[in-house]
Design an enzyme around this catalytic site. Structure first.
Site, short mmCIF file in Angstrom:
data_model
loop_
_atom_site.label_atom_id
_atom_site.label_comp_id
_atom_site.label_asym_id
_atom_site.label_seq_id
_atom_site.Cartn_x
_atom_site.Cartn_y
_atom_site.Cartn_z
N GLY A 199 0.81 -1.21 0.00
CA GLY A 199 0.00 0.00 0.00
C GLY A 199 0.84 1.27 0.00
N GLY A 238 2.39 2.53 -3.18
CA GLY A 238 2.58 3.08 -4.52
C GLY A 238 3.51 2.29 -5.42
N LEU A 239 4.05 1.17 -4.89
CA LEU A 239 5.00 0.39 -5.71
C LEU A 239 4.34 -0.85 -6.31
CD1 LEU A 239 8.31 0.67 -3.63
CD2 LEU A 239 7.47 2.16 -5.46
N GLY A 240 3.02 -0.82 -6.39
CA GLY A 240 2.31 -1.90 -7.10
C GLY A 240 2.26 -3.22 -6.35
N SER A 241 2.18 -3.16 -5.00
CA SER A 241 2.11 -4.43 -4.25
C SER A 241 0.86 -5.22 -4.64
CB SER A 241 2.14 -4.18 -2.74
OG SER A 241 0.93 -3.61 -2.29
N SER A 242 -0.27 -4.52 -4.85
CA SER A 242 -1.51 -5.26 -5.14
C SER A 242 -1.40 -5.97 -6.49
CB SER A 242 -2.71 -4.32 -5.13
OG SER A 242 -2.60 -3.32 -6.11
N ASP A 248 -0.59 -1.44 -13.75
CA ASP A 248 0.24 -2.08 -12.72
C ASP A 248 0.37 -3.58 -12.97
OD1 ASP A 248 0.26 0.44 -11.67
OD2 ASP A 248 -0.66 -0.06 -9.75
N1 ATP Z 1 1.64 -9.53 0.00
C1 ATP Z 1 0.37 -9.24 0.19
N2 ATP Z 1 -0.41 -9.95 1.03
C2 ATP Z 1 -1.69 -9.65 1.23
N3 ATP Z 1 -2.34 -8.62 0.63
C3 ATP Z 1 -1.62 -7.85 -0.21
C4 ATP Z 1 -0.24 -8.12 -0.47
N4 ATP Z 1 0.19 -7.18 -1.33
C5 ATP Z 1 -0.86 -6.37 -1.59
N5 ATP Z 1 -1.95 -6.77 -0.92
C6 ATP Z 1 -3.29 -6.14 -0.96
O1 ATP Z 1 -3.19 -4.96 -1.72
C7 ATP Z 1 -3.52 -3.80 -0.91
C8 ATP Z 1 -2.62 -2.64 -1.29
O2 ATP Z 1 -2.97 -2.24 -2.57
P1 ATP Z 1 -2.95 -0.75 -3.05
O3 ATP Z 1 -3.32 -0.80 -4.47
O4 ATP Z 1 -3.74 0.12 -2.14
O5 ATP Z 1 -1.41 -0.32 -2.89
P2 ATP Z 1 -0.17 -0.62 -3.84
O6 ATP Z 1 -0.58 -1.59 -4.89
O7 ATP Z 1 0.97 -1.01 -2.98
O8 ATP Z 1 0.14 0.80 -4.48
P3 ATP Z 1 -0.24 1.35 -5.96
O9 ATP Z 1 -1.56 0.72 -6.33
O10 ATP Z 1 -0.38 2.85 -5.76
O11 ATP Z 1 0.89 0.99 -6.81
C9 ATP Z 1 -3.32 -4.27 0.51
O12 ATP Z 1 -4.15 -3.51 1.38
C10 ATP Z 1 -3.76 -5.73 0.44
O13 ATP Z 1 -5.16 -5.83 0.47
C1 MEV Z 2 -3.32 5.46 -9.55
C2 MEV Z 2 -3.09 4.45 -10.66
O1 MEV Z 2 -3.06 5.16 -11.90
C3 MEV Z 2 -1.76 3.75 -10.54
C4 MEV Z 2 -1.51 3.06 -9.24
O2 MEV Z 2 -0.22 2.49 -9.28
C5 MEV Z 2 -4.25 3.48 -10.66
C6 MEV Z 2 -4.36 2.63 -11.93
O3 MEV Z 2 -3.82 3.00 -12.97
O4 MEV Z 2 -5.03 1.59 -11.85
MG MG Z 3 -2.19 -1.21 -6.16
#
Ligand code: ATP
Ligand code: MEV
Ligand code: MG
Length: 383
Positions: free
Chosen positions: A140, A142-146, A203
């Site tokens: 969570g 910004g580095l694309g964990s989801s 992402d």
């Molecule tokens: N290793 C993991 N284990 C469990 N859930 C995860 C894991 N990695 C990501 N998630 C899920 O993804 C959510 C974070 O996603 P979110 O899109 O908000 O942030 P991000 O992907 O890190 O940043 P961004 O989308 O800006 O690149 C977490 O709250 C969780 O639900």
């Molecule tokens: C904020 C956003 O543009 C990038 C998140 O890494 C959302 C998306 O493109 O799905």
């Molecule tokens: Mg994400």
């Protein structure tokens, strides 16, 4: 049967948020991965549940296969591979996740666990399974964990089916051909929909294909950088949620459609100019420093427009001011609202200056690191 997968996180060099509304964006894979270990136990093991272990958090969730089958049969919905999760199906999955009483301080994991259940059931129905996950990425931030979570899961699940086959081997890891990567990417996108609400797909696409890409309306173009593109990443450690930030921007579009579309058009130009600057042949008349200055200016312009969209944050402002003292340009990356900030480290910067910047940022409570940019995408290893 067992398989391991890993999928990288990413940085967005330009165009986040605007890409959701059809603008061009540029993203690169980084060398931080989500790892998945997926096992389908043999019948002789008498394992009768679908088990998810989140190793970094010391959490294990498990659903008896029979219980899941009964719950889905009762509402007459069986998700099928590559279909979007319907609202009724998501409601059921959310209730199955809620039953697990996730600790209050980890409630943000719920959307990821819902995505896990959906991806699994859509590929393997109710077969007993064991899945273990670890991540090198800050979640969570910004580095694309989801997306790397969804890509590594989608690939693991599909790898133990007939749907995909291995194309190539490198350093002990296997890679897929383009059409198989497209299938994984499509399934991962369905998981991202559950976590992000309205993802652009950038992402999951960069996590699947890796390298450096230009992305617009679901289409990717691979680009090659002719300069090093060294980035300092600063994690402000301010928690945020991509789904909420993306919907906040949509609300602003609803309130100020003309102004916001002008912002998205400006960002489209910025991304295209950035791509051509990055790709300019090394033999051109413009020096590397000249091109780096241009990239810095484009990053600053993009950051200003992200501010217009309401996705910056005080902590991001603090990073911008600290790096500006050293004449370095920064911008938020990913969804913003906190999370991570990118700072371009020009080719001629001395290591003493970099150390000073890092020291100053860390003294403000932030965490700095450097990541390799533009590396591999999804990789697989059969155990
Ligand atoms: N290793 C993991 N284990 C469990 N859930 C995860 C894991 N990695 C990501 N998630 C899920 O993804 C959510 C974070 O996603 P979110 O899109 O908000 O942030 P991000 O992907 O890190 O940043 P961004 O989308 O800006 O690149 C977490 O709250 C969780 O639900
Ligand atoms: C904020 C956003 O543009 C990038 C998140 O890494 C959302 C998306 O493109 O799905
Ligand atoms: Mg994400």
């Amino acid at each position: 049967m067992e398989v391991r997968t890993r999928a990288p996180g990413k940085i967005i060099l330009s165009g986040e948020h605007a890409v959701v509304h059809g603008s061009t964006a540029i993203a690169a894979a980084i060398d931080l991965y989500t790892h998945v270990l997926f096992r389908l136990p043999a019948p002789s093991e008498n394992h009768e549940s679908i088990e998810l272990e989140l190793k970094d958090m010391g959490l294990v969730f498990s659903w008896p296969s029979r219980r899941l089958e009964e719950a889905f049969t009762a509402i007459d919905i069986i998700p099928s591979t590559l279909e979007t999760c319907s609202p009724d199906c998501l409601k059921l999955i959310a209730s199955l996740v809620e039953e697990k009483n996730i600790p209050e301080d980890k409630i943000w994991l719920s959307s990821g666990i819902c995505a896990f259940l959906y991806l699994y059931i859509s590929v393997h129905r109710f077969k007993p399974a064991m899945v273990a996950i670890t991540s090198e990425l800050p979640l969570g931030s910004g580095l694309g964990s989801s997306a790397s979570f969804c890509v590594s899961l989608a690939a693991a699940f599909l790898s133990l089916t007939e749907v995909i086959s291995i194309a190539d081997e490198k350093n002990g890891w296997l890679t897929l051909n383009k059409s198989n990567l497209e299938i994984v990417n499509k399934l991962a996108f369905e998981g991202e929909r559950i976590i992000h609400g309205k993802p652009s797909g950038i992402d999951n696409t960069i996590s699947t294909f890796g390298r450096l890409i230009m992305f617009k309306s679901g289409e990717l173009i691979q680009i090659e950088s002719t300069i090093p593109l060294r980035m300092l990443i600063t994690n402000t450690k301010v928690g945020r949620n991509t789904k909420a930030l993306v919907s906040g921007v949509s609300e602003r579009v609803f309130r100020h459609p003309g102004a916001m579309h002008a912002v998205f058009t400006a960002i489209d130009f910025i991304s295209k100019e950035l791509a051509s600057t990055i790709e300019t042949p090394a033999t051109s008349d413009i020096s590397i420093t000249g091109r780096e200055n241009k990239i810095e200016e484009l990053m600053e312009m993009n950051q200003g427009l992200l501010q217009c969209m309401g996705v910056s944050h005080d902590s991001i402002g603090t990073v911008l001011r600290a790096t500006a003292k050293y004449k370095l340009a920064s911008k938020l990356t990913g969804a913003g609202g906190g999370g991570c900030v990118l700072t371009l480290l020009p080719t001629l910067i001395s290591s003493t200056v970099v150390d000073k910047v890092v020291e100053e940022l860390e003294s403000l409570g932030f965490k700095c690191f450097k990541a390799q940019v533009g590396g591999e995408g999804l990789q697989i290893c059969y155990g």
